[in-house]
Write a protein that holds these residues in place. Structure first.
Motif, PDB file in Angstrom:
ATOM      1  N   PRO A 160      13.036  74.738 -12.142  1.00 57.79           N
ATOM      2  CA  PRO A 160      12.944  74.085 -10.836  1.00 57.79           C
ATOM      3  C   PRO A 160      13.164  74.998  -9.638  1.00 57.79           C
ATOM      4  CG  PRO A 160      14.967  73.441 -11.980  1.00 57.79           C
ATOM      5  CD  PRO A 160      14.123  74.172 -12.972  1.00 57.79           C
ATOM      6  N   ASP A 161      13.803  76.141  -9.832  1.00 57.90           N
ATOM      7  CA  ASP A 161      14.081  77.017  -8.691  1.00 57.90           C
ATOM      8  C   ASP A 161      13.048  78.129  -8.523  1.00 57.90           C
ATOM      9  OD1 ASP A 161      14.806  78.349 -10.976  1.00 57.90           O
ATOM     10  OD2 ASP A 161      16.815  78.914 -10.307  1.00 57.90           O
ATOM     11  N   VAL A 162      11.951  78.055  -9.258  1.00 54.94           N
ATOM     12  CA  VAL A 162      10.884  79.056  -9.153  1.00 54.94           C
ATOM     13  C   VAL A 162       9.541  78.349  -8.978  1.00 54.94           C
ATOM     14  CG1 VAL A 162       9.639  80.920 -10.331  1.00 54.94           C
ATOM     15  CG2 VAL A 162      12.128  80.737 -10.564  1.00 54.94           C
ATOM     16  N   ALA A 163       8.746  78.816  -8.008  1.00 54.00           N
ATOM     17  CA  ALA A 163       7.397  78.303  -7.792  1.00 54.00           C
ATOM     18  C   ALA A 163       6.376  79.363  -8.212  1.00 54.00           C
ATOM     19  CB  ALA A 163       7.203  77.930  -6.324  1.00 54.00           C
ATOM     20  N   TRP A 164       5.248  78.909  -8.719  1.00 54.12           N
ATOM     21  CA  TRP A 164       4.187  79.802  -9.213  1.00 54.12           C
ATOM     22  C   TRP A 164       2.969  79.590  -8.310  1.00 54.12           C
ATOM     23  CZ3 TRP A 164       4.908  82.273 -14.244  1.00 54.12           C
ATOM     24  CH2 TRP A 164       6.150  81.981 -14.832  1.00 54.12           C
ATOM     25  N   ILE A 165       2.678  80.546  -7.431  1.00 54.12           N
ATOM     26  CA  ILE A 165       1.637  80.383  -6.428  1.00 54.12           C
ATOM     27  C   ILE A 165       0.477  81.337  -6.751  1.00 54.12           C
ATOM     28  CG2 ILE A 165       1.135  80.286  -3.970  1.00 54.12           C
ATOM     29  CD1 ILE A 165       3.435  78.452  -4.927  1.00 54.12           C
ATOM     30  N   PRO A 166      -0.757  80.835  -6.879  1.00 53.69           N
ATOM     31  CA  PRO A 166      -1.890  81.708  -7.210  1.00 53.69           C
ATOM     32  C   PRO A 166      -2.204  82.693  -6.077  1.00 53.69           C
ATOM     33  CG  PRO A 166      -2.415  79.394  -7.597  1.00 53.69           C
ATOM     34  CD  PRO A 166      -1.130  79.416  -6.834  1.00 53.69           C
ATOM     35  N   PHE A 167      -2.630  83.878  -6.455  1.00 55.84           N
ATOM     36  CA  PHE A 167      -3.187  84.827  -5.492  1.00 55.84           C
ATOM     37  C   PHE A 167      -4.619  84.407  -5.151  1.00 55.84           C
ATOM     38  CE2 PHE A 167       0.128  87.740  -7.002  1.00 55.84           C
ATOM     39  CZ  PHE A 167       0.484  88.387  -5.828  1.00 55.84           C
ATOM     40  N   GLY A 168      -4.990  84.628  -3.907  1.00 57.17           N
ATOM     41  CA  GLY A 168      -6.375  84.366  -3.539  1.00 57.17           C
ATOM     42  C   GLY A 168      -7.257  85.592  -3.627  1.00 57.17           C
ATOM     43  N   ASP A 169      -6.647  86.774  -3.771  1.00 55.30           N
ATOM     44  CA  ASP A 169      -7.443  87.999  -3.731  1.00 55.30           C
ATOM     45  C   ASP A 169      -7.052  89.026  -4.783  1.00 55.30           C
ATOM     46  OD1 ASP A 169      -4.952  88.573  -2.723  1.00 55.30           O
ATOM     47  OD2 ASP A 169      -5.650  89.579  -0.909  1.00 55.30           O
ATOM     48  N   ALA A 170      -6.232  88.677  -5.744  1.00 52.52           N
ATOM     49  CA  ALA A 170      -5.796  89.645  -6.755  1.00 52.52           C
ATOM     50  C   ALA A 170      -6.670  89.545  -8.005  1.00 52.52           C
ATOM     51  CB  ALA A 170      -4.334  89.398  -7.136  1.00 52.52           C
ATOM     52  N   PRO A 171      -6.851  90.648  -8.709  1.00 55.83           N
ATOM     53  CA  PRO A 171      -7.628  90.595  -9.948  1.00 55.83           C
ATOM     54  C   PRO A 171      -6.889  89.782 -11.006  1.00 55.83           C
ATOM     55  CG  PRO A 171      -6.548  92.717  -9.746  1.00 55.83           C
ATOM     56  CD  PRO A 171      -6.328  92.012  -8.438  1.00 55.83           C
ATOM     57  N   PRO A 172      -7.603  89.275 -12.001  1.00 54.21           N
ATOM     58  CA  PRO A 172      -6.935  88.521 -13.069  1.00 54.21           C
ATOM     59  C   PRO A 172      -6.087  89.437 -13.941  1.00 54.21           C
ATOM     60  CG  PRO A 172      -9.226  88.893 -13.632  1.00 54.21           C
ATOM     61  CD  PRO A 172      -9.053  89.384 -12.220  1.00 54.21           C
ATOM     62  N   VAL A 173      -5.260  88.826 -14.762  1.00 55.14           N
ATOM     63  CA  VAL A 173      -4.488  89.573 -15.755  1.00 55.14           C
ATOM     64  C   VAL A 173      -5.278  89.521 -17.062  1.00 55.14           C
ATOM     65  CG1 VAL A 173      -2.296  89.806 -16.970  1.00 55.14           C
ATOM     66  CG2 VAL A 173      -2.343  88.882 -14.638  1.00 55.14           C
ATOM     67  N   ASP A 174      -5.694  90.682 -17.529  1.00 56.10           N
ATOM     68  CA  ASP A 174      -6.492  90.769 -18.754  1.00 56.10           C
ATOM     69  C   ASP A 174      -5.639  91.247 -19.918  1.00 56.10           C
ATOM     70  OD1 ASP A 174      -8.811  89.940 -17.527  1.00 56.10           O
ATOM     71  OD2 ASP A 174      -9.560  91.964 -17.151  1.00 56.10           O
ATOM     72  N   TYR A 175      -5.844  90.616 -21.066  1.00 56.40           N
ATOM     73  CA  TYR A 175      -5.165  91.005 -22.306  1.00 56.40           C
ATOM     74  C   TYR A 175      -6.229  91.475 -23.290  1.00 56.40           C
ATOM     75  CZ  TYR A 175      -1.207  88.367 -20.438  1.00 56.40           C
ATOM     76  OH  TYR A 175      -0.182  87.912 -19.645  1.00 56.40           O
ATOM     77  N   GLY A 176      -6.068  92.687 -23.805  1.00 54.78           N
ATOM     78  CA  GLY A 176      -7.060  93.226 -24.718  1.00 54.78           C
ATOM     79  C   GLY A 176      -6.449  93.868 -25.945  1.00 54.78           C
ATOM     80  N   PHE A 177      -7.284  94.028 -26.971  1.00 57.65           N
ATOM     81  CA  PHE A 177      -6.886  94.731 -28.195  1.00 57.65           C
ATOM     82  C   PHE A 177      -6.907  96.239 -27.961  1.00 57.65           C
ATOM     83  CE2 PHE A 177      -8.531  90.795 -30.129  1.00 57.65           C
ATOM     84  CZ  PHE A 177      -7.569  90.544 -31.099  1.00 57.65           C
ATOM     85  N   PHE A 178      -5.976  96.946 -28.563  1.00 57.38           N
ATOM     86  CA  PHE A 178      -6.041  98.403 -28.632  1.00 57.38           C
ATOM     87  C   PHE A 178      -5.221  98.873 -29.819  1.00 57.38           C
ATOM     88  CE2 PHE A 178      -2.743  97.164 -25.636  1.00 57.38           C
ATOM     89  CZ  PHE A 178      -1.646  97.944 -25.965  1.00 57.38           C
ATOM     90  N   TRP A 179      -5.548 100.087 -30.294  1.00 57.09           N
ATOM     91  CA  TRP A 179      -4.889 100.621 -31.483  1.00 57.09           C
ATOM     92  C   TRP A 179      -5.027 102.143 -31.492  1.00 57.09           C
ATOM     93  CZ3 TRP A 179      -9.204  97.413 -31.577  1.00 57.09           C
ATOM     94  CH2 TRP A 179     -10.419  98.035 -31.885  1.00 57.09           C
ATOM     95  N   PRO A 180      -4.178 102.837 -32.247  1.00 49.61           N
ATOM     96  CA  PRO A 180      -4.333 104.289 -32.354  1.00 49.61           C
ATOM     97  C   PRO A 180      -5.671 104.634 -33.001  1.00 49.61           C
ATOM     98  CG  PRO A 180      -2.178 103.594 -33.140  1.00 49.61           C
ATOM     99  CD  PRO A 180      -2.993 102.357 -32.967  1.00 49.61           C
ATOM    100  N   THR A 181      -6.412 105.518 -32.380  1.00 53.36           N
ATOM    101  CA  THR A 181      -7.724 105.873 -32.909  1.00 53.36           C
ATOM    102  C   THR A 181      -7.614 106.394 -34.336  1.00 53.36           C
ATOM    103  OG1 THR A 181      -8.484 106.408 -30.679  1.00 53.36           O
ATOM    104  CG2 THR A 181      -9.754 107.308 -32.515  1.00 53.36           C
TER     105      THR A 181
END
Length: 299
Positions: free
Chosen positions: A255-276
């Protein structure tokens, strides 16, 4: 009965339509019909009742279907296991994650993977953002899904798994909490709390916790934290703000934290990666399985 006869019979028993059966099997419709006729002649009884408008199983056909279904499933499992063993898809695959949203997707993918490759176990482990690549380089995990960017020369980047709207976590009583949107320029007005550590690359910190706004204004920084889970309580007490992804609110809302969207920030991307150097058939098979699930997680 030969395997192709079992497949033809069971597919027709499911579809009850010769054209759809031929399309599923990748065979000519006439060949499917000939296979069924040969099978009926060999058994000495009709398996289907055919009219110009419909196809239906006879009582003998229904009994044969019920008897053959577990046989077909067992054959498929045997072939899958032999194929997996031949490709090296055995043993234990340890997969790292850094967010609970990703963990849910990986757990779902792990269930599908174990069903397909029963000789390979999957373990899912949390990786702390303060040491984002340590477990991977130390061999404690073989594969990871975390927030991008990842620009490590010894890593291979795989497909994108999830894309989230970037938001700003602010104290519920802060003026920003009354807005529908915030901007990157707003970061110059309030201390930003970052997750940091000696092992965190500068390029990653600059992407997620910038020190300057797009116009060049300085973004003040409060003391950094080691664990992301420390952030909500600090923000709730008015110690600063911090970027996050929209999906995290489901897990860390308070209740003491609000989550406000950015209007101009890039999204947060999650991707796979591994040691070559550590790429393997089981690793590639797991990535293919998870990505093949599709659904709302994928961009």
């Amino acid at each position: 009965m030969e395997r192709h006869e079992i497949e033809a019979f069971l597919t027709l028993a499911e579809e009850l339509h010769f054209r759809r059966t031929s399309e599923r099997l990748g065979l000519a419709q006439g060949r499917v019909s000939q296979t069924i006729k040969r099978l009926e002649r060999r058994l000495g009884t009709a398996l289907f009742e055919r009219t110009s408008r419909s196809v239906a199983l006879t009582p003998v056909g229904r009994q044969l279907r019920d008897d053959l279904l577990p046989v077909r499933d067992q054959l498929r499992r045997a072939v899958d296991r032999a194929t997996a063993a031949g490709r090296g898809i055995t043993g234990v695959l340890r997969v790292g994650y850094s967010s609970p949203m990703v963990a849910e997707t990986l757990l779902k993918g792990g269930d599908a993977f174990r069903s397909r490759y029963p000789d390979c176990e999957v373990e899912i482990h949390e990786v702390q953002l303060s040491d984002p690549f340590g477990p991977l380089r130390g061999g404690r995990v073989h594969l990871q899904v975390s927030e991008l960017p990842v620009q490590e020369p010894d890593f291979t980047l795989g497909p994108l798994l999830r894309r989230e709207t970037r938001v700003l976590m602010v104290p519920a009583g802060h003026p920003f909490a009354r807005r529908a949107r915030v901007s990157l320029e707003d970061l110059a007005q309030v201390p930003l709390i970052a997750v940091s550590g000696d092992a965190v690359p500068r390029y990653w910190l600059d992407h997620h916790y910038p020190r300057h706004t797009p116009s060049g204004r300085t973004v003040p920084h409060a003391p950094a934290v080691t664990y992301w889970t420390e952030l909500p309580s600090l923000i709730g007490r008015g110690k600063g703000v911090s970027p996050a992804c929209e999906g995290a609110e489901r897990y860390y809302a308070r209740p003491d934290v609000a989550w406000i969207p950015f209007g101009d920030a890039p999204p947060v991307d999650y991707g796979f990666f591994w040691p070559t150097a550590g790429e393997s058939a089981r690793l590639r098979a797991f990535v293919e399985t998870v990505c093949g699930l599709g659904g709302p997680d994928l961009p």
